[in-house]
Write a protein that holds these residues in place. Structure first.
Motif, short mmCIF file in Angstrom:
data_model
loop_
_atom_site.label_atom_id
_atom_site.label_comp_id
_atom_site.label_asym_id
_atom_site.label_seq_id
_atom_site.Cartn_x
_atom_site.Cartn_y
_atom_site.Cartn_z
N LYS A 38 30.88 30.58 40.75
CA LYS A 38 31.37 29.12 40.55
C LYS A 38 30.31 28.33 41.28
N ALA A 39 29.95 27.08 40.74
CA ALA A 39 29.20 26.19 41.24
C ALA A 39 29.54 25.40 42.20
N ASN A 40 28.91 25.08 43.25
CA ASN A 40 29.22 24.26 44.52
C ASN A 40 29.66 22.92 43.85
N PRO A 41 30.93 22.67 44.22
CA PRO A 41 31.63 21.26 43.70
C PRO A 41 30.90 20.04 44.53
N GLY A 42 30.24 20.29 45.73
CA GLY A 42 29.51 19.33 46.51
C GLY A 42 30.79 18.68 47.48
N GLY A 43 30.40 17.87 48.40
CA GLY A 43 31.33 17.29 49.44
C GLY A 43 31.95 18.62 50.09
N PRO A 49 35.92 24.52 52.00
CA PRO A 49 37.00 25.29 52.40
C PRO A 49 38.20 25.41 51.45
N GLN A 50 38.61 24.44 50.76
CA GLN A 50 39.72 24.53 49.82
C GLN A 50 39.14 25.31 48.67
N MET A 51 38.07 25.44 48.26
CA MET A 51 37.61 26.27 47.22
C MET A 51 37.88 27.63 47.57
N MET A 52 37.41 27.96 48.89
CA MET A 52 37.76 29.24 49.44
C MET A 52 38.89 29.67 49.43
N VAL A 53 39.84 28.81 49.91
CA VAL A 53 41.24 29.13 49.96
C VAL A 53 41.96 29.28 48.74
N GLY A 68 30.52 23.36 62.52
CA GLY A 68 31.70 22.86 62.07
C GLY A 68 32.43 23.61 60.64
N ALA A 69 31.38 23.83 59.88
CA ALA A 69 31.80 24.66 58.81
C ALA A 69 32.49 25.81 58.99
N VAL A 70 31.89 26.43 60.06
CA VAL A 70 32.39 27.94 60.36
C VAL A 70 33.95 27.60 61.16
N ALA A 71 34.19 26.53 61.86
CA ALA A 71 35.36 26.34 62.24
C ALA A 71 36.43 25.94 61.05
N ASN A 72 36.07 25.40 60.25
CA ASN A 72 36.82 25.31 59.08
C ASN A 72 37.32 26.37 58.29
N MET A 73 36.25 27.25 58.13
CA MET A 73 36.58 28.58 57.46
C MET A 73 37.48 29.24 58.51
N GLN A 74 37.52 29.14 59.72
CA GLN A 74 38.04 30.03 60.60
C GLN A 74 39.50 29.74 60.63
N ARG A 75 39.73 28.26 60.64
CA ARG A 75 40.95 27.66 60.58
C ARG A 75 41.82 27.97 59.43
N ASN A 76 41.08 28.26 58.23
CA ASN A 76 41.56 28.86 57.15
C ASN A 76 41.75 30.14 56.84
#
Length: 122
Positions: A38-43, A49-53, A68-76
Motif C-alpha cells: 500500500k502506498a504511503n498516504p503522506g502526513g 500510525p492509523q494506517m498501521m492500526v 516521535g514516530a516510534v512512540a506513536n507506534m508503541q502507543r498503538n
C-alpha cells in the motif's frame, strides 16, 4: 501476526515517514502469506500510525524512524524493529524464522526533518 515493512523498490526503506509505501504480510510459523503493498498516504504523524492500526499491524520493520514516530507506534501497541535493510521478502522470512537482526530505532542519518519528525506529538 500482521507485520508491516517500510518499502522502497522492494527493499526496506531507510526512513519510515518518507517510505514510498508499506508491505503488509501475515507471518506465522507456517510461513509468510497475504503480502499486500500500500502506498504511503503522506502526513505520517497522524495517518501512518492509523494506517498501521487499521491494517492490524503488530510489528513494524524499518530502516530508520524518528523517536516521535516510534512512540506513536508503541502507543498503538505496535513493536518497532529498526536498523533493518535488505530485500523485503528476505527480511520477512528472517523475521518469521527468528533470525532477523535489527538495531536501535531512531533516525540516524543527517538530514533536516523541518519539524516533521513527530517529536512534538505526545
Amino acid at each position: 501476526m500482521k507485520v508491516a515493512v517500510a518499502t522502497a523498490d522492494g527493499q526496506v526503506s531507510g526512513h519510515f515517514g518518507q517510505a514510498p509505501g508499506f508491505t503488509f504480510a501475515q507471518v506465522n510459523e507456517n510461513g509468510v502469506a497475504d503480502l499486500e503493498y500500500k502506498a504511503n498516504p503522506g502526513g505520517h504523524c497522524q495517518t501512518l500510525p492509523q494506517m498501521m492500526v487499521d491494517n492490524g499491524v503488530k510489528v513494524l520493520i524499518v530502516g530508520g524512524i524518528g523517536g516521535g514516530a516510534v512512540a506513536n507506534m508503541q502507543r498503538n501497541g505496535i513493536d518497532v524493529i529498526g536498523s533493518v535493510s535488505g530485500d523485503v521478502n528476505t527480511v520477512l522470512e528472517s523475521f518469521r524464522s527468528g533470525t532477523l537482526t535489527g538495531g536501535a530505532v531512531g533516525c540516524d542519518h543527517n538530514h533536516d526533518h523541518g519539524g516533521d519528525d513527530c517529536g512534538h506529538h505526545h
